[in-house]
Design a protein around this motif. Structure first.
Motif, mmCIF file in Angstrom:
data_model
loop_
_atom_site.group_PDB
_atom_site.id
_atom_site.type_symbol
_atom_site.label_atom_id
_atom_site.label_comp_id
_atom_site.label_asym_id
_atom_site.label_seq_id
_atom_site.Cartn_x
_atom_site.Cartn_y
_atom_site.Cartn_z
ATOM 1 N N ILE A 188 -19.045 -10.868 14.115
ATOM 2 C CA ILE A 188 -18.197 -10.287 15.145
ATOM 3 C C ILE A 188 -16.845 -9.888 14.548
ATOM 4 C CG2 ILE A 188 -17.416 -12.596 15.869
ATOM 5 C CD1 ILE A 188 -17.855 -9.561 18.214
ATOM 6 N N PHE A 189 -16.353 -8.726 14.953
ATOM 7 C CA PHE A 189 -15.029 -8.240 14.557
ATOM 8 C C PHE A 189 -14.237 -7.902 15.814
ATOM 9 C CE2 PHE A 189 -17.348 -7.775 10.699
ATOM 10 C CZ PHE A 189 -16.437 -7.744 9.655
ATOM 11 N N LEU A 190 -12.950 -8.196 15.778
ATOM 12 C CA LEU A 190 -12.038 -7.946 16.892
ATOM 13 C C LEU A 190 -10.919 -7.034 16.418
ATOM 14 C CD1 LEU A 190 -10.605 -10.652 19.317
ATOM 15 C CD2 LEU A 190 -9.056 -9.070 18.154
ATOM 16 N N VAL A 191 -10.651 -5.969 17.176
ATOM 17 C CA VAL A 191 -9.592 -5.019 16.833
ATOM 18 C C VAL A 191 -8.479 -5.123 17.862
ATOM 19 C CG1 VAL A 191 -9.012 -2.600 16.391
ATOM 20 C CG2 VAL A 191 -11.317 -3.452 15.862
ATOM 21 N N LYS A 192 -7.248 -5.328 17.391
ATOM 22 C CA LYS A 192 -6.065 -5.340 18.243
ATOM 23 C C LYS A 192 -4.979 -4.554 17.532
ATOM 24 C CE LYS A 192 -3.460 -6.591 21.733
ATOM 25 N NZ LYS A 192 -3.678 -6.044 23.098
ATOM 26 N N GLY A 193 -4.677 -3.353 18.046
ATOM 27 C CA GLY A 193 -3.732 -2.490 17.358
ATOM 28 C C GLY A 193 -4.295 -2.073 16.010
ATOM 29 N N ASN A 194 -3.539 -2.315 14.943
ATOM 30 C CA ASN A 194 -3.988 -1.979 13.587
ATOM 31 C C ASN A 194 -4.592 -3.175 12.858
ATOM 32 O OD1 ASN A 194 -3.157 0.690 13.799
ATOM 33 N ND2 ASN A 194 -1.078 0.217 13.111
ATOM 34 N N THR A 195 -4.763 -4.276 13.562
ATOM 35 C CA THR A 195 -5.285 -5.499 12.944
ATOM 36 C C THR A 195 -6.742 -5.720 13.324
ATOM 37 O OG1 THR A 195 -3.090 -6.547 12.914
ATOM 38 C CG2 THR A 195 -5.014 -8.005 12.755
ATOM 39 N N ILE A 196 -7.548 -6.029 12.311
ATOM 40 C CA ILE A 196 -8.960 -6.368 12.544
ATOM 41 C C ILE A 196 -9.162 -7.819 12.112
ATOM 42 C CG2 ILE A 196 -11.346 -5.864 11.956
ATOM 43 C CD1 ILE A 196 -10.609 -3.020 11.462
ATOM 44 N N LEU A 214 -17.786 -4.392 4.991
ATOM 45 C CA LEU A 214 -16.712 -3.934 5.866
ATOM 46 C C LEU A 214 -15.370 -4.540 5.460
ATOM 47 C CD1 LEU A 214 -18.034 -3.687 9.528
ATOM 48 C CD2 LEU A 214 -17.461 -1.874 7.940
ATOM 49 N N LEU A 215 -15.379 -5.785 5.015
ATOM 50 C CA LEU A 215 -14.132 -6.387 4.529
ATOM 51 C C LEU A 215 -13.588 -5.573 3.355
ATOM 52 C CD1 LEU A 215 -14.837 -10.244 4.628
ATOM 53 C CD2 LEU A 215 -13.753 -8.809 6.345
ATOM 54 N N GLU A 216 -14.473 -5.153 2.461
ATOM 55 C CA GLU A 216 -14.051 -4.327 1.323
ATOM 56 C C GLU A 216 -13.473 -2.993 1.801
ATOM 57 O OE1 GLU A 216 -17.542 -3.908 -1.061
ATOM 58 O OE2 GLU A 216 -17.594 -6.014 -1.682
ATOM 59 N N ILE A 217 -14.118 -2.392 2.801
ATOM 60 C CA ILE A 217 -13.656 -1.099 3.330
ATOM 61 C C ILE A 217 -12.304 -1.255 4.009
ATOM 62 C CG2 ILE A 217 -14.116 0.645 5.102
ATOM 63 C CD1 ILE A 217 -17.140 0.212 4.475
ATOM 64 N N ILE A 218 -12.163 -2.270 4.854
ATOM 65 C CA ILE A 218 -10.919 -2.470 5.604
ATOM 66 C C ILE A 218 -9.755 -2.747 4.660
ATOM 67 C CG2 ILE A 218 -9.762 -3.944 7.297
ATOM 68 C CD1 ILE A 218 -12.619 -4.381 8.526
ATOM 69 N N GLU A 219 -9.992 -3.553 3.626
ATOM 70 C CA GLU A 219 -8.929 -3.878 2.673
ATOM 71 C C GLU A 219 -8.406 -2.638 1.950
ATOM 72 O OE1 GLU A 219 -10.804 -6.872 0.283
ATOM 73 O OE2 GLU A 219 -9.876 -8.517 1.406
ATOM 74 N N LYS A 220 -9.241 -1.604 1.828
ATOM 75 C CA LYS A 220 -8.840 -0.375 1.135
ATOM 76 C C LYS A 220 -8.345 0.704 2.100
ATOM 77 C CE LYS A 220 -11.986 -1.067 -2.774
ATOM 78 N NZ LYS A 220 -13.165 -0.546 -3.518
ATOM 79 N N THR A 221 -8.287 0.384 3.386
ATOM 80 C CA THR A 221 -7.819 1.344 4.394
ATOM 81 C C THR A 221 -6.357 1.048 4.698
ATOM 82 O OG1 THR A 221 -10.053 1.452 5.341
ATOM 83 C CG2 THR A 221 -8.231 2.297 6.687
ATOM 84 N N ASP A 222 -5.481 1.964 4.361
ATOM 85 C CA ASP A 222 -4.032 1.722 4.417
ATOM 86 C C ASP A 222 -3.512 1.399 5.802
ATOM 87 O OD1 ASP A 222 -3.830 2.138 1.680
ATOM 88 O OD2 ASP A 222 -3.359 4.276 1.881
ATOM 89 N N ASP A 223 -4.066 2.008 6.836
ATOM 90 C CA ASP A 223 -3.511 1.826 8.180
ATOM 91 C C ASP A 223 -4.162 0.687 8.958
ATOM 92 O OD1 ASP A 223 -5.906 3.152 8.341
ATOM 93 O OD2 ASP A 223 -5.302 4.511 9.944
ATOM 94 N N LEU A 224 -4.965 -0.162 8.271
ATOM 95 C CA LEU A 224 -5.581 -1.311 8.915
ATOM 96 C C LEU A 224 -5.197 -2.601 8.210
ATOM 97 C CD1 LEU A 224 -9.229 -0.008 9.563
ATOM 98 C CD2 LEU A 224 -7.380 -0.213 11.242
ATOM 99 N N ASN A 225 -4.963 -3.639 8.995
ATOM 100 C CA ASN A 225 -4.678 -4.968 8.458
ATOM 101 C C ASN A 225 -5.866 -5.876 8.738
ATOM 102 O OD1 ASN A 225 -1.932 -4.264 7.782
ATOM 103 N ND2 ASN A 225 -1.453 -4.444 9.964
ATOM 104 N N LEU A 226 -6.262 -6.644 7.742
ATOM 105 C CA LEU A 226 -7.425 -7.521 7.858
ATOM 106 C C LEU A 226 -6.998 -8.974 7.944
ATOM 107 C CD1 LEU A 226 -10.512 -8.059 7.679
ATOM 108 C CD2 LEU A 226 -10.238 -8.089 5.194
ATOM 109 N N GLU A 227 -7.611 -9.701 8.873
ATOM 110 C CA GLU A 227 -7.395 -11.141 8.987
ATOM 111 C C GLU A 227 -8.744 -11.843 9.096
ATOM 112 O OE1 GLU A 227 -4.865 -12.415 12.134
ATOM 113 O OE2 GLU A 227 -3.216 -11.070 11.594
ATOM 114 N N GLU A 228 -9.014 -12.754 8.189
ATOM 115 C CA GLU A 228 -10.131 -13.673 8.354
ATOM 116 C C GLU A 228 -9.544 -14.919 8.984
ATOM 117 O OE1 GLU A 228 -13.368 -13.946 5.318
ATOM 118 O OE2 GLU A 228 -11.932 -12.823 4.086
ATOM 119 N N ALA A 229 -9.630 -14.991 10.296
ATOM 120 C CA ALA A 229 -8.933 -16.053 11.027
ATOM 121 C C ALA A 229 -9.745 -16.455 12.253
ATOM 122 C CB ALA A 229 -7.545 -15.572 11.453
#
Length: 281
Positions: A188-196, A214-229
């Motif tokens: 499951i992934f949750l999107v809030k604003g620019n944070t996933i 997807l973690l690899e893709i998100i980490e390389k996407t400048d306008d998205l922030n990734l959190e494993e939380a």
């Protein structure tokens, strides 16, 4: 045809012993793999996850289990079933050889491979209604065993029955701390604003291959922030998007959870990038 311990056998001729440990005790791990036009998608990741799962289960890894050997076994079966020019779903199961009750008499393993046709080669976005709910009757126990694909799936099975009985497309599973862990059939992934956000493996989330990509893709996407939380159930209705990932569907947007409806713009963008990654291998 299926592959049973290296031998191609017709489906109606194949058999497993009633004392097979995978059947009797859930002493088995598996990989669900996508094959497109005779090429295994993300094969290296699947191979290393299978090896890691076998080590966690203290199975003896045969000397023959090289990436090249297992790849050949899979593709030979795909070709035998005339699926080498289309898309196929392959399930590669490894089980400990029979003997003993709860305490096994051996670490040696057998394996079973089956393949079936998929309707499309690459991932397509499903924009139909996809309504979910929490499944709270039983919990996933956080820890290392929860991260592997084994055939100990009682919680998923019961959750699927609950979803069917209540007209939901899917349910989200909770761990013993009542944190959101995963869906019945994927991460499951949750999107809030620019944070996933996605739950960490330490919460009991499956170590999914599509999740990893997807973690690899998100980490390389400048306008998205990734959190494993850790994700609380209370966060779900505050999200802009929710989506589920697995190797067969790719990215499945959730359209509604209780009274909250969700968009799919980020899911759509990530699915496009996932298809590119799948094509490149």
């Amino acid at each position: 045809m299926i592959n049973l311990n290296g031998k191609l056998v017709a489906n109606d001729k194949a058999s497993l012993s009633i004392t097979n440990r995978g059947f009797a005790y859930g002493d088995s791990v598996f990989e669900t793999i996508r094959v497109i036009n005779g090429k295994i998608v993300f094969w290296e990741d699947h191979y290393f996850r299978l090896m890691a799962s076998m080590r966690i289960m203290r199975m003896e890894i045969p000397a023959t289990f090289s990436p090249e050997f297992l790849e050949k076994e899979i593709l030979s079966l795909v070709k035998e079933n005339e699926l080498d020019t289309t898309a196929a779903r392959v399930k590669f199961s490894v089980y400990r050889e029979e003997g003993g009750y709860y305490r096994p008499k051996t670490k040696n393993v057998g394996y079973l491979i089956n393949a079936e046709k998929l309707s499309q080669a690459f991932y397509e976005l499903n924009e139909e209604d996809y309504i979910i709910e929490l499944f709270k009757d039983h919990y996933i126990n956080s820890g290392l065993l929860a991260t592997i694909k084994s055939n100990n799936r009682a919680v998923n099975v019961l959750g699927s029955i609950y979803a069917d009985e209540n007209d939901y497309e899917n349910c989200l599973l909770l761990n013993e701390k009542k944190h959101v862990v995963e869906a019945l059939n994927g991460n499951i992934f949750l999107v809030k604003g620019n944070t996933i956000k996605t739950p960490p493996l330490s919460d009991g989330a499956l170590n999914g291959i599509t999740r990893k990509k997807l973690l690899e893709i998100i980490e390389k996407t400048d306008d998205l922030n990734l959190e494993e939380a850790t994700i609380s159930p209370f966060e779900l209705q505050k999200a802009d998007e929710l989506f589920i990932t697995n190797v067969i569907t790719g990215v499945q947007p959730i359209t509604k959870y209780r009274k909250k409806s969700f968009g799919n713009n980020v899911a759509k963008s990530l699915l496009s990038k996932l298809n590119v990654k799948a094509k490149l291998g």
